[in-house]
Design an enzyme around this catalytic site. Structure first.
Site, PDB file in Angstrom:
ATOM      1  N   ILE A 123       1.006  -1.009   0.007  1.00 21.81           N
ATOM      2  CA  ILE A 123       0.152   0.156   0.060  1.00 21.81           C
ATOM      3  C   ILE A 123       0.882   1.238  -0.040  1.00 21.81           C
ATOM      4  CG2 ILE A 123      -1.889   1.244   1.322  1.00 21.81           C
ATOM      5  CD1 ILE A 123      -2.533  -1.320   2.390  1.00 21.81           C
ATOM      6  N   ILE A 157       7.839   2.283   1.833  1.00 22.12           N
ATOM      7  CA  ILE A 157       6.474   1.249   1.414  1.00 22.12           C
ATOM      8  C   ILE A 157       7.051  -0.043   1.905  1.00 22.12           C
ATOM      9  CG2 ILE A 157       5.055   0.587  -0.375  1.00 22.12           C
ATOM     10  CD1 ILE A 157       4.817   3.640   0.364  1.00 22.12           C
ATOM     11  N   TYR A 235     -12.174   8.200   1.689  1.00 20.74           N
ATOM     12  CA  TYR A 235     -13.362   7.101   2.265  1.00 20.74           C
ATOM     13  C   TYR A 235     -12.968   5.967   2.513  1.00 20.74           C
ATOM     14  CZ  TYR A 235     -17.552   4.588   2.421  1.00 20.74           C
ATOM     15  OH  TYR A 235     -18.549   3.642   2.640  1.00 20.74           O
ATOM     16  N   GLU A 244      -7.103  -1.706  10.276  1.00 23.43           N
ATOM     17  CA  GLU A 244      -5.521  -1.619  10.370  1.00 23.43           C
ATOM     18  C   GLU A 244      -4.839  -1.337  11.682  1.00 23.43           C
ATOM     19  OE1 GLU A 244      -4.250   1.141   7.108  1.00 23.43           O
ATOM     20  OE2 GLU A 244      -2.139   1.171   7.793  1.00 23.43           O
ATOM     21  N   LEU A 339      16.242  -5.888  32.110  1.00 17.45           N
ATOM     22  CA  LEU A 339      16.710  -7.274  32.848  1.00 17.45           C
ATOM     23  C   LEU A 339      17.508  -8.081  32.248  1.00 17.45           C
ATOM     24  CD1 LEU A 339      12.698  -7.888  34.279  1.00 17.45           C
ATOM     25  CD2 LEU A 339      14.606  -6.859  35.375  1.00 17.45           C
ATOM     26  N   HIS A 340      17.886  -7.884  30.951  1.00 19.43           N
ATOM     27  CA  HIS A 340      19.035  -8.652  30.295  1.00 19.43           C
ATOM     28  C   HIS A 340      20.270  -8.139  30.577  1.00 19.43           C
ATOM     29  CE1 HIS A 340      15.534 -10.550  28.101  1.00 19.43           C
ATOM     30  NE2 HIS A 340      16.490 -11.532  27.491  1.00 19.43           N
ATOM     31  N   GLY A 341      20.407  -6.830  31.230  1.00 17.28           N
ATOM     32  CA  GLY A 341      21.550  -6.322  31.382  1.00 17.28           C
ATOM     33  C   GLY A 341      22.249  -6.113  29.790  1.00 17.28           C
ATOM     34  N   GLY A 366      -0.318   5.594  11.027  1.00 11.79           N
ATOM     35  CA  GLY A 366      -0.745   6.845  11.709  1.00 11.79           C
ATOM     36  C   GLY A 366       0.102   6.944  12.817  1.00 11.79           C
TER      37      GLY A 366
HETATM   38  C1  FAD Z   1       9.494   0.892   8.361  1.00  9.26           C
HETATM   39  C2  FAD Z   1       8.185   1.848   7.841  1.00  9.26           C
HETATM   40  C3  FAD Z   1       7.334   1.101   7.358  1.00  9.26           C
HETATM   41  C4  FAD Z   1       6.322   1.808   6.697  1.00  9.26           C
HETATM   42  N1  FAD Z   1       5.336   1.384   5.755  1.00  9.26           N
HETATM   43  C5  FAD Z   1       4.710   2.312   5.037  1.00  9.26           C
HETATM   44  C6  FAD Z   1       3.901   1.532   4.059  1.00  9.26           C
HETATM   45  O1  FAD Z   1       3.758   0.412   3.633  1.00  9.26           O
HETATM   46  N2  FAD Z   1       2.989   2.388   3.344  1.00  9.26           N
HETATM   47  C7  FAD Z   1       2.975   3.734   3.560  1.00  9.26           C
HETATM   48  O2  FAD Z   1       2.098   4.350   2.785  1.00  9.26           O
HETATM   49  N3  FAD Z   1       3.729   4.219   4.436  1.00  9.26           N
HETATM   50  C8  FAD Z   1       4.572   3.433   5.134  1.00  9.26           C
HETATM   51  N4  FAD Z   1       5.164   4.214   6.422  1.00  9.26           N
HETATM   52  C9  FAD Z   1       5.178   5.635   6.580  1.00  9.26           C
HETATM   53  C10 FAD Z   1       4.729   5.700   7.777  1.00  9.26           C
HETATM   54  O3  FAD Z   1       3.313   5.658   7.594  1.00  9.26           O
HETATM   55  C11 FAD Z   1       4.778   7.427   8.072  1.00  9.26           C
HETATM   56  O4  FAD Z   1       6.039   7.438   8.214  1.00  9.26           O
HETATM   57  C12 FAD Z   1       3.793   8.040   9.000  1.00  9.26           C
HETATM   58  O5  FAD Z   1       2.782   8.196   8.526  1.00  9.26           O
HETATM   59  C13 FAD Z   1       4.509   9.478   9.475  1.00  9.26           C
HETATM   60  O6  FAD Z   1       4.666  10.032   8.426  1.00  9.26           O
HETATM   61  P1  FAD Z   1       6.167  10.918   8.112  1.00  9.26           P
HETATM   62  O7  FAD Z   1       7.266  10.080   8.341  1.00  9.26           O
HETATM   63  O8  FAD Z   1       5.927  11.902   6.905  1.00  9.26           O
HETATM   64  O9  FAD Z   1       6.252  11.941   9.390  1.00  9.26           O
HETATM   65  P2  FAD Z   1       5.469  13.509   9.522  1.00  9.26           P
HETATM   66  O10 FAD Z   1       4.075  13.336   9.202  1.00  9.26           O
HETATM   67  O11 FAD Z   1       6.449  14.384   8.948  1.00  9.26           O
HETATM   68  O12 FAD Z   1       5.554  13.779  11.036  1.00  9.26           O
HETATM   69  C14 FAD Z   1       6.614  14.185  11.940  1.00  9.26           C
HETATM   70  C15 FAD Z   1       6.235  14.118  13.320  1.00  9.26           C
HETATM   71  O13 FAD Z   1       5.362  15.315  13.539  1.00  9.26           O
HETATM   72  C16 FAD Z   1       3.951  14.572  14.101  1.00  9.26           C
HETATM   73  N5  FAD Z   1       2.967  15.435  13.608  1.00  9.26           N
HETATM   74  C17 FAD Z   1       2.565  15.598  12.253  1.00  9.26           C
HETATM   75  N6  FAD Z   1       1.301  16.117  12.155  1.00  9.26           N
HETATM   76  C18 FAD Z   1       0.801  16.215  13.507  1.00  9.26           C
HETATM   77  C19 FAD Z   1      -0.087  16.873  13.968  1.00  9.26           C
HETATM   78  N7  FAD Z   1      -1.222  17.100  13.070  1.00  9.26           N
HETATM   79  N8  FAD Z   1      -0.405  17.074  15.385  1.00  9.26           N
HETATM   80  C20 FAD Z   1       0.739  16.491  16.269  1.00  9.26           C
HETATM   81  N9  FAD Z   1       1.804  16.021  15.646  1.00  9.26           N
HETATM   82  C21 FAD Z   1       1.959  15.873  14.360  1.00  9.26           C
HETATM   83  C22 FAD Z   1       4.223  13.208  13.820  1.00  9.26           C
HETATM   84  O14 FAD Z   1       3.352  12.659  15.030  1.00  9.26           O
HETATM   85  C23 FAD Z   1       5.565  13.003  13.958  1.00  9.26           C
HETATM   86  O15 FAD Z   1       5.680  12.869  15.142  1.00  9.26           O
HETATM   87  C24 FAD Z   1       6.244   3.261   6.749  1.00  9.26           C
HETATM   88  C25 FAD Z   1       7.120   3.910   7.814  1.00  9.26           C
HETATM   89  C26 FAD Z   1       8.150   3.111   8.278  1.00  9.26           C
HETATM   90  C27 FAD Z   1       9.127   3.803   9.034  1.00  9.26           C
END
Ligand code: FAD
Length: 382
Positions: A123, A157, A235, A244, A339-341, A366
């Site tokens: 996705i 992704i 939607y 999810e 606890l594993h040190g 999210g």
């Molecule tokens: C290992 C891994 C696998 C992933 N797999 C997928 C996948 O399969 N498909 C996919 O589409 N994405 C994937 N992601 C992406 C992931 O969903 C996003 O990293 C995540 O949604 C956060 O987006 P960002 O990294 O752009 O952070 P940002 O949106 O830039 O956020 C940065 C910081 O700001 C905070 N922040 C942002 N907006 C707000 C707000 N309105 N209020 C308060 N705080 C806020 C966030 O909580 C975060 O702490 C993956 C990420 C990782 C690391």
């Protein structure tokens, strides 16, 4: 170990066969696949043979037609062996998109292949410039004759390098925010203009090929629009999010249980000051706290699952399951590592892998801050 009251004989039997599958087909290769950075296609296909991939796919499309409880069993079993790298959860969510929103033709075309492991799914929502603010995606899918012309790039992704079918989040109307979003299904094989970028070097989840994707003047048939109406993507995403988020909760629960089990083995063996680490009051209290949190999490998730079944699970409650569950997972694993040190910091100990894998749970699906924002919004209504 929590008792899930919804688990009947058939769930236990399914769980037993999933556990045996992981023991026989995953455990012998876990280090190799970590080095490879992905699991082989044959593993996907074997998992399909015992019904993991198609458990909830309706029988007429090649699945077993079972309830989501069977998927929850798989998530728990995968987490309990200490793996979160195999991208079954994303494949599963993608499959639910097709089941939930696909046209009859789309279901016939893709569901049998998703259930059999012939197709691995991903996705693609996140872009280099936007993650949390999904409505701001820049990837476009513009109608051109009976095709969509797609341009843009995606990052982070899961299954990105191995996916045969991608649920792509794109703007069919770039002038709108949520109403401009559509989901376009991308069959990657031999697709001109589509390329997989670097496999990303992550802190944990080493067995997953998390990748960047690029779309440059990619053309797909108009019939690849998921459903039959443009602008439904946001939607559709929102409809699937409670499931999810519940999945993330169950995987958090399984990982926390795995951490507790492996830590109990360790503290019963290891000695300091002439006694077992288990015998220090601090250790006993930390372990008691972990066991309690695991029970609380299980009870809440099972309540959410029952509500999902009845169509009653609200987005805010699913958000609670995601943030609280993943926070509890990280807290429990951190205490267990302590606890594993020093051994807990060594890669040869499972707790170290659990620790680095866990961190991302508070970020993807999210972020936990966005989860709290959703909950707060629901509290701020008349
Ligand atoms: C290992 C891994 C696998 C992933 N797999 C997928 C996948 O399969 N498909 C996919 O589409 N994405 C994937 N992601 C992406 C992931 O969903 C996003 O990293 C995540 O949604 C956060 O987006 P960002 O990294 O752009 O952070 P940002 O949106 O830039 O956020 C940065 C910081 O700001 C905070 N922040 C942002 N907006 C707000 C707000 N309105 N209020 C308060 N705080 C806020 C966030 O909580 C975060 O702490 C993956 C990420 C990782 C690391």
């Amino acid at each position: 170990m929590p008792t899930h009251l919804w688990m009947q004989e058939e769930h236990h039997a399914f769980g037993d066969s999933v556990r045996r599958f992981f023991e026989d087909e995953f455990q012998p290769h876990r280090d190799q696949w970590k080095d490879d950075g992905h699991v082989p296609k044959s593993f996907w296909e074997k998992s399909a043979e015992i019904g993991i991939l198609g458990a909830t796919v309706p029988e007429e499309y090649g699945g077993l037609g079972l309830s989501r409880h069977f998927d929850a069993v798989t998530f728990l079993e995968q987490a309990k062996i200490g793996d979160s790298g195999w991208g079954f959860s994303v494949h599963n969510i993608a499959t639910h998109y097709v089941t939930g929103f696909g046209t009859e033709q789309q279901k016939q075309k893709w569901l049998p292949k998703l259930a059999s492991g012939e197709m691995v799914a991903a996705i693609a929502m996140t872009e280099p410039g936007t993650g949390s603010d999904l409505q701001a995606v820049k990837t476009t899918a513009i109608k051109d004759g009976n095709e969509y012309l797609i341009n843009g790039s995606k990052t982070f992704i899961t299954n990105g390098g191995s996916a045969d079918l991608i649920v792509l989040v794109a703007k069919t109307d770039p002038t709108s925010r949520s109403k401009g979003v559509s989901l376009i299904m991308i069959e990657t094989e031999g697709l001109d203009g589509f390329s997989v970028g670097r496999k990303l070097d992550k802190m944990g989840m080493k067995r997953n090929d998390t990748a960047e994707l690029s779309f440059q003047d990619v053309r797909v048939p108009q019939t690849n629009l998921l459903g039959d109406e443009e602008g439904q993507g946001f939607y559709q995403l929102m409809k699937q999010l409670p499931w999810e988020r519940l999945i993330l909760g169950y995987s958090a629960l399984g990982a926390a249980q795995c951490a507790l089990d492996t830590t109990l083995d360790y503290v019963r063996e290891r000695k300091a000051f002439g006694q077992r680490i288990m015998d220090f009051q601090n250790s006993r209290f930390k372990l008691a706290e972990a066991a309690t949190k695991i029970e609380l999490l299980a009870a809440f998730l099972d309540q959410c699952l029952a509500e999902l079944d009845q169509g009653l699970l609200t987005p805010e409650k699913a958000a609670m399951a995601k943030w609280w569950g993943t926070q509890a997972q990280c807290d429990i694993i951190d205490e267990c590592l302590q606890l594993h040190g020093g051994y807990g910091y060594m890669n040869e100990y499972l707790i170290s892998e659990l620790y680095t894998d866990a961190r991302v749970q508070k970020i993807y699906g999210g972020t936990n801050e966005i989860m709290k924002e959703l909950i707060a919004r629901s509290l701020d209504k008349d």
